[in-house]
Structures are given as C-alpha cells and as structure tokens.
Design a protein around this motif. Structure first.
Motif, mmCIF file in Angstrom:
data_model
loop_
_atom_site.group_PDB
_atom_site.id
_atom_site.type_symbol
_atom_site.label_atom_id
_atom_site.label_comp_id
_atom_site.label_asym_id
_atom_site.label_seq_id
_atom_site.Cartn_x
_atom_site.Cartn_y
_atom_site.Cartn_z
ATOM 1 N N GLY A 93 0.853 -1.176 0.000
ATOM 2 C CA GLY A 93 0.000 0.000 0.000
ATOM 3 C C GLY A 93 0.891 1.229 0.000
ATOM 4 O O GLY A 93 1.933 1.239 0.655
ATOM 5 N N MET A 94 0.513 2.254 -0.761
ATOM 6 C CA MET A 94 1.368 3.435 -0.855
ATOM 7 C C MET A 94 0.575 4.667 -1.224
ATOM 8 O O MET A 94 -0.565 4.573 -1.667
ATOM 9 C CB MET A 94 2.482 3.206 -1.882
ATOM 10 C CG MET A 94 1.991 3.035 -3.307
ATOM 11 S SD MET A 94 3.313 2.750 -4.509
ATOM 12 C CE MET A 94 4.061 4.353 -4.599
ATOM 13 N N GLY A 95 1.212 5.814 -1.044
ATOM 14 C CA GLY A 95 0.623 7.073 -1.470
ATOM 15 C C GLY A 95 1.678 8.161 -1.510
ATOM 16 O O GLY A 95 2.707 8.071 -0.844
ATOM 17 N N THR A 129 -4.283 -3.614 -4.252
ATOM 18 C CA THR A 129 -5.550 -3.212 -4.851
ATOM 19 C C THR A 129 -5.430 -1.735 -5.193
ATOM 20 O O THR A 129 -4.749 -0.971 -4.495
ATOM 21 C CB THR A 129 -6.757 -3.428 -3.910
ATOM 22 O OG1 THR A 129 -6.526 -2.751 -2.678
ATOM 23 C CG2 THR A 129 -6.987 -4.913 -3.654
ATOM 24 N N VAL A 130 -6.079 -1.349 -6.273
ATOM 25 C CA VAL A 130 -6.045 0.042 -6.717
ATOM 26 C C VAL A 130 -7.405 0.356 -7.334
ATOM 27 O O VAL A 130 -7.963 -0.454 -8.078
ATOM 28 C CB VAL A 130 -4.884 0.286 -7.708
ATOM 29 C CG1 VAL A 130 -4.976 -0.598 -8.930
ATOM 30 C CG2 VAL A 130 -4.787 1.762 -8.114
ATOM 31 N N GLU A 147 0.196 -6.783 -12.957
ATOM 32 C CA GLU A 147 -0.868 -7.062 -13.917
ATOM 33 C C GLU A 147 -2.199 -7.165 -13.192
ATOM 34 O O GLU A 147 -2.265 -7.650 -12.057
ATOM 35 C CB GLU A 147 -0.592 -8.389 -14.637
ATOM 36 C CG GLU A 147 0.685 -8.394 -15.441
ATOM 37 C CD GLU A 147 0.986 -9.756 -16.069
ATOM 38 O OE1 GLU A 147 0.152 -10.690 -15.930
ATOM 39 O OE2 GLU A 147 2.038 -9.875 -16.697
ATOM 40 N N GLU A 148 -3.273 -6.731 -13.890
ATOM 41 C CA GLU A 148 -4.607 -6.867 -13.317
ATOM 42 C C GLU A 148 -4.992 -8.344 -13.310
ATOM 43 O O GLU A 148 -4.827 -9.032 -14.310
ATOM 44 C CB GLU A 148 -5.648 -6.083 -14.129
ATOM 45 C CG GLU A 148 -5.497 -4.589 -14.043
ATOM 46 C CD GLU A 148 -4.669 -4.018 -15.177
ATOM 47 O OE1 GLU A 148 -4.207 -4.786 -16.048
ATOM 48 O OE2 GLU A 148 -4.454 -2.798 -15.192
ATOM 49 N N GLU A 149 -5.505 -8.783 -12.183
ATOM 50 C CA GLU A 149 -5.960 -10.173 -12.070
ATOM 51 C C GLU A 149 -7.467 -10.268 -11.918
ATOM 52 O O GLU A 149 -8.028 -11.343 -12.014
ATOM 53 C CB GLU A 149 -5.271 -10.856 -10.889
ATOM 54 C CG GLU A 149 -3.781 -11.000 -11.085
ATOM 55 C CD GLU A 149 -3.115 -11.799 -9.986
ATOM 56 O OE1 GLU A 149 -2.131 -12.496 -10.294
ATOM 57 O OE2 GLU A 149 -3.559 -11.745 -8.822
ATOM 58 N N ALA A 165 -12.292 -1.721 -7.680
ATOM 59 C CA ALA A 165 -10.826 -1.749 -7.610
ATOM 60 C C ALA A 165 -10.324 -2.927 -8.421
ATOM 61 O O ALA A 165 -11.026 -3.927 -8.609
ATOM 62 C CB ALA A 165 -10.360 -1.886 -6.160
ATOM 63 N N TYR A 166 -9.105 -2.775 -8.913
ATOM 64 C CA TYR A 166 -8.409 -3.892 -9.541
ATOM 65 C C TYR A 166 -7.603 -4.618 -8.474
ATOM 66 O O TYR A 166 -6.983 -3.991 -7.622
ATOM 67 C CB TYR A 166 -7.420 -3.421 -10.610
ATOM 68 C CG TYR A 166 -8.039 -2.872 -11.861
ATOM 69 C CD1 TYR A 166 -8.909 -3.631 -12.635
ATOM 70 C CD2 TYR A 166 -7.733 -1.585 -12.282
ATOM 71 C CE1 TYR A 166 -9.469 -3.107 -13.778
ATOM 72 C CE2 TYR A 166 -8.275 -1.059 -13.431
ATOM 73 C CZ TYR A 166 -9.148 -1.829 -14.179
ATOM 74 O OH TYR A 166 -9.701 -1.309 -15.322
#
Length: 173
Positions: A93-95, A129-130, A147-149, A165-166
């Motif tokens: 997780g980041m920002g 997640t994004v 990659e999106e799963e 979210a992806y």
C-alpha cells in the motif's frame, strides 16, 4: 520485469528511509490530504493517536518506508508479508503527497520495496488493490510489472458512492 526509475525522474534531495515514531505528526498530515486519502481505504480526519498506534505497533513482518525531500515526508509505502503457505506473498500500500505527484516519488518508493522483496526477503508475489479510476497509480504499477488479475466490484465506499478496484499482482519469475 522490474524497471528501475530513471535517475532524471527522481527529484533532487529525495531520500527513502524506514518510518520512525518521530514521523507521527507528519504522517498524520500526509494521510489526511484529500488526494492521498482518495486513493486509500482511510476515512477522513485521522487522529495523531491513530497514526502513533499504527507506527508503534506495526506488524513485525511489515516494512514501512517514507520518502522525504528536505526532511518533509512526501510519500509513504508499506509492504506486509503473509504467513504460512502464503509466506512467499506480500501486499503493498502506498501514497504520495498531493503536491508532489508525478515527480518520480512513487517510482522510487516502489523500486525500493521491490528490491527488498526480490533481493533480500525472497518474496515471489506482490499484491495490491487500486481503484479502477486511479489511472496514474495503475500506470505506475504496470511500469513495474504488475498485472490486473480481476475487478473487485463495489470494493469501497468513497465520497458518497461505491468504487471498484483492480486486484493486481507482480510475480517474480
């Protein structure tokens, strides 16, 4: 698979280091910024006590880093390793500070965490997640091989409505 950030993209004076209890007030200000918060699951108005509790009682299997410029915290990233049969997996997780987006700070933080995962912690799979409307973050993650799963429908409630979210992952091969 991993692309290190171009040194020209990294702002002068940028430093990445482990989080410290003395960062509590600055981290609280960071996570309460509207743009930062919009990309996370955090509710508004986080109190300093909540941040302090999170910093002082962090998971021993977590790595928490901050990005600073001239000693101002401009980014935050965390990586937490799972246990047992998922010991080869960690979540991220980041920002980035609202006033410092688009300057290579996210790339530098993500490169630091991926380096630790790949070369020091033997983590094979990184997950995150994004929100599907966070185009800048999605582009950053793709740049580093995520990659999106799948799509997580109505993943969270944000600003009065549900957002998708992806689920994204990067597997070290």
């Amino acid at each position: 698979m991993q692309k290190n950030p171009n040194p020209r993209e990294i702002p002068a004076g940028l430093s990445i280091r482990a989080i410290s209890p003395s960062d509590t007030e600055a981290l609280t200000a960071l996570v309460n910024l509207p743009g930062f918060r919009a990309g996370t699951l955090r509710p508004p108005y986080q109190r300093i006590e909540e941040t302090r509790r999170h910093v002082e009682n962090s998971n021993p299997d977590a790595m928490r880093l901050v990005a600073t410029i001239d000693e101002q915290i401009v980014g935050d990233i965390g990586m937490t390793r799972y246990h047992g049969r998922r010991n080869h997996v960690a979540c991220i997780g980041m920002g980035v500070h609202d006033d410092f987006t688009g300057r290579g700070i996210g790339s530098a933080m993500l490169a630091a965490v991926i380096d630790a995962a790949d070369n020091w912690l033997n983590i094979m799979r990184l997950e995150l997640t994004v929100y599907t409307d966070n185009d800048a973050a999605i582009a950053l993650y793709r740049k580093f091989g995520f990659e999106e799963e799948g799509i997580l429908r109505a993943f969270a409630f944000r600003a009065g409505s549900y957002v998708d979210a992806y689920a994204m992952a990067r597997i070290k091969r």
